[in-house]
Design an enzyme around this catalytic site. Structure first.
Site, mmCIF file in Angstrom:
data_model
loop_
_atom_site.group_PDB
_atom_site.id
_atom_site.type_symbol
_atom_site.label_atom_id
_atom_site.label_comp_id
_atom_site.label_asym_id
_atom_site.label_seq_id
_atom_site.Cartn_x
_atom_site.Cartn_y
_atom_site.Cartn_z
ATOM 1 N N GLY A 194 0.829 -1.201 0.000
ATOM 2 C CA GLY A 194 0.000 0.000 0.000
ATOM 3 C C GLY A 194 0.863 1.251 0.000
ATOM 4 O O GLY A 194 1.980 1.277 -0.512
ATOM 5 N N SER A 195 0.346 2.293 0.630
ATOM 6 C CA SER A 195 0.916 3.629 0.448
ATOM 7 C C SER A 195 2.287 3.840 1.084
ATOM 8 O O SER A 195 2.975 4.807 0.750
ATOM 9 C CB SER A 195 -0.058 4.684 0.994
ATOM 10 O OG SER A 195 -1.238 4.692 0.218
ATOM 11 N N THR A 196 2.731 2.972 2.002
ATOM 12 C CA THR A 196 4.094 3.126 2.511
ATOM 13 C C THR A 196 5.116 2.920 1.387
ATOM 14 O O THR A 196 6.244 3.406 1.468
ATOM 15 C CB THR A 196 4.376 2.141 3.661
ATOM 16 O OG1 THR A 196 4.041 0.811 3.234
ATOM 17 C CG2 THR A 196 3.557 2.484 4.895
ATOM 18 N N PHE A 197 4.706 2.217 0.347
ATOM 19 C CA PHE A 197 5.587 1.978 -0.797
ATOM 20 C C PHE A 197 5.784 3.248 -1.634
ATOM 21 O O PHE A 197 6.730 3.339 -2.425
ATOM 22 C CB PHE A 197 4.998 0.865 -1.669
ATOM 23 C CG PHE A 197 5.963 0.260 -2.658
ATOM 24 C CD1 PHE A 197 6.921 -0.646 -2.245
ATOM 25 C CD2 PHE A 197 5.897 0.595 -3.998
ATOM 26 C CE1 PHE A 197 7.803 -1.212 -3.155
ATOM 27 C CE2 PHE A 197 6.776 0.036 -4.919
ATOM 28 C CZ PHE A 197 7.733 -0.873 -4.492
ATOM 29 N N LYS A 198 4.897 4.225 -1.452
ATOM 30 C CA LYS A 198 5.008 5.475 -2.207
ATOM 31 C C LYS A 198 6.316 6.211 -1.907
ATOM 32 O O LYS A 198 6.755 7.045 -2.700
ATOM 33 C CB LYS A 198 3.815 6.381 -1.888
ATOM 34 C CG LYS A 198 2.487 5.859 -2.418
ATOM 35 C CD LYS A 198 1.311 6.695 -1.926
ATOM 36 C CE LYS A 198 -0.016 6.161 -2.462
ATOM 37 N NZ LYS A 198 -1.185 6.861 -1.908
#
Length: 634
Positions: A290-294
């Site tokens: 999810g968004s931690t990968f951003k």
């Protein structure tokens, strides 16, 4: 002629006899000198008997000397069958004390062996039972010292430490990986016996056992206890399917804490299934981040100088069409016009699709692999998974778009925290590790030390500084505000990832996460929290995982003695948030004036005087609106 032949024959016989004597003398010399030790040992073995004494298993310490795996001395029961005069009597008395079957005990006592270890019923006996056996003074019955593994904090770090079997052999975790170092060498009580196996008097000697090597870990016990406590609280509050956490020093790769739920008791591992005891989630579990990968997408675009956080803009209408897929923002109707910094703060999926398209699939996937995704980190723990990435030839516009915001790729928590550490530490990817050193048991002197291992430079210091700035802004102004700590500079990123089952995304079932670090200007610790399918709460990383990480970071401030930095950021508040405000100085004022100055706080006062002589908290303290200020009137 006749006498001459006789003379020749006599000479031949004489030479033969002389040669035979030489052979005998040579053989005696070989036996007495060259092969003496071997033959003497074989001879002694016919008479010598050993009662083995187990050496202690090496201890496992945290980085500050707290014992995480220890030993306690127990005894085990051994029979020397040839020395037992009345086997039925011995079997009856011992079986009564141990509460075991008489026939089984008689079989042990009647074995045609030099020594019979009574296993398993006679292993690791309590001192109470050992005393009862010892008081009988039975010939051929011996009680030998054995070492039993104990874990002082029971479930703490159970998956990481692992456990041992009844023979003290490592079966999982560090106990298994470092078993050769941890296992001690046996000593013995030696004695001589006659041909019938009876002990000869005054022949006993003692060979001391050798304890195993100690391990010192990178783990900080206090931080580990904090993380485990907060995961327990999360389990009580949200009843998730699973939960996990890791804390790391981003500048070295040292793991400071590592835990997951459900946990198990290493001392009672037989009570749990193989699934429960073998799943060390922080290194084994794979899922869409999810968004931690951003953070990785952001670092890539900044390093390639494709975006400017302040100057470049993106208009979010609430969704974006990529071929036949419509990708939506979490906010209905979108965020409208935003700077790229706002895109990061708001965790806007369409905005990151835009960034990913600017990067392109070849460059993005090159950086993803350089950050360590798609391969094992090499952490010194067993069971690590590799995660899954798209093959580049299978990455189309939709796959590029979803990868940009952390969907469609599969990672492990240890990969995630290691990669983010590289993004914020100045750009260097380090190999994570948990064993700091192997130590000699007597003095605990280091005999082998793990060195910090930089793998490669992924991004520049300049880019890393921009990433830290953006992630600090996420905590002060964006989705990570629940992790804000007043007076400290905290950076971080939330994540909310749908789970996949049978090839389809599940409805209402998410892994919510948060990765946070402090101080944001010079990170000393990074914490990653992931909670799987939290129940009874809106499933967002900011509402579930960020508060857990905040508490661990708060504890880390005291545990690691992290000083508050200058220029700490002010939090951007929503109308629902309680605000931190500075306590004014009311000392010397009368009660009416003091109450007027403290209108944002609850006030309690004691004493009957007219003036305030002391206040708590003192002037300049930062507390939440509505908290209590206590006054003392002279």
């Amino acid at each position: 002629m006749f006498y001459k032949k006789i003379h020749i024959r006599i000479n031949i016989v004489f030479i033969g006899i002389a040669f035979l004597f030489l052979l005998i003398i040579g053989k005696v010399f070989y036996i007495q000198v060259i092969d003496y030790d071997k033959l003497s040992s074989l001879a002694d073995s016919l008479w010598s008997r050993n009662l083995p004494i187990e050496g202690d298993r090496g201890k496992i310490y945290d980085r500050n000397g707290v014992v995480l795996a220890d030993n306690e001395t127990t005894v085990s029961l051994v029979f020397i069958p040839n020395q037992i005069k009345d086997k039925e009597d011995v079997a009856k008395k011992i079986s009564d004390i141990l509460g075991t079957d008489y026939e089984d005990m008689l079989a042990h006592a009647s074995k045609r062996t030099v020594m019979e270890r009574v296993h398993p019923e006679g292993r690791r006996l309590s001192y109470e039972i050992a005393d009862k056996i010892n008081e009988l003074h039975l010939d051929g019955v011996y009680l030998l010292k054995e070492s039993k593994r104990i874990y002082p904090y029971d479930t703490l770090m159970a998956h990481t430490l692992g456990f041992v079997g009844i023979d003290n052999q490592g079966l999982s975790g560090l106990e298994l990986i470092y078993d050769n170092f941890l296992t001690g060498a046996y000593g013995a009580i030696k004695y001589l016996s006659d041909a019938k196996g009876k002990k000869l008097e005054l022949t006993e000697s003692y060979v001391q056992p050798q304890d195993g090597m100690n391990l010192t870990l990178t783990i900080n016990y206090e931080l580990q206890a904090s993380l485990e406590r907060e995961l327990d609280n999360a389990v009580s509050r949200y009843n998730p399917d699973q939960a996990l956490g890791i804390a790391m020093d981003p500048k070295t790769g040292e793991i400071l804490a590592l835990a997951s739920r459900p946990a198990f008791s290493a001392s009672n591992y037989q009570d749990y299934s193989l699934e429960e005891i073998n799943r060390n989630l922080p290194i084994w579990m794979t899922y869409e981040p999810g968004s931690t990968f951003k953070i990785i997408t952001l670092a890539t675009a900044l390093e390639e100088k494709l975006i400017d956080l302040e100057k470049d803009t993106y208009f979010d209408a609430g969704s974006v069409q990529v071929e036949n897929a419509r990708i939506k923002c979490w906010k209905h109707g979108g965020h409208g016009a935003q700077s790229i910094l706002n895109v990061v703060e708001n965790s806007c999926n369409p905005g990151f699709v835009y960034i990913g398209q600017k990067i392109g699939k070849e460059t993005l996937f090159k950086y993803i692999r350089n950050f360590g995704f798609g391969s094992k980190t090499g952490v010194d723990l067993n069971g690590e998974a590799s995660g899954i990435l798209f093959s580049l030839d299978r990455v189309g516009p939709v796959e590029l778009a979803t990868t940009s915001f952390g969907q469609g790729v599969s990672v492990t928590p240890i990969q995630q925290i290691t990669a983010v550490s590289a993004a914020i530490n100045g750009g260097t990817l380090y190999q994570p590790y948990i064993v700091k050193s192997i130590n000699e048991p007597e003095t605990n002197t280091v005999i082998k030390e793990t060195k910090v291992t930089p793998k490669r430079k992924v991004i520049s210091e300049e880019t890393s500084e921009k990433v830290r700035y953006a992630l600090e802004s996420v905590v002060t102004n964006g989705t990570g505000r629940p992790a804000f700590i007043d007076g400290y500079r905290v950076g971080g990123k939330t994540g909310t990832a749908q789970k996949v089952k049978d090839g389809r995304y599940m409805v209402g079932n998410y892994i919510v996460s948060f990765i946070g670090f402090l101080p944001a200007n010079d990170p000393q610790i990074v914490v990653y929290i992931a909670v799987d399918n939290a129940k009874g709460v809106v499933q967002y990383g900011g509402t579930v995982a960020a508060p857990i990480a905040r508490t661990v970071l708060l504890d880390a401030i005291d545990i690691l003695n992290i000083e508050p930095p200058e220029g700490a950021s002010e939090k951007k508040y929503n109308y629902t948030d309680k605000k931190y405000v500075t306590v004014p100085n009311v000392t010397g004022m009368d009660i009416k004036e003091a109450m007027l100055n403290l209108k944002n706080f609850k006030v309690e006062y004691t004493g009957s005087g007219e003036k305030v002589t002391y206040q708590s908290p003192t002037e300049g303290s930062r507390i939440l609106e509505g908290e209590t200020v206590r006054l003392f009137m002279s």
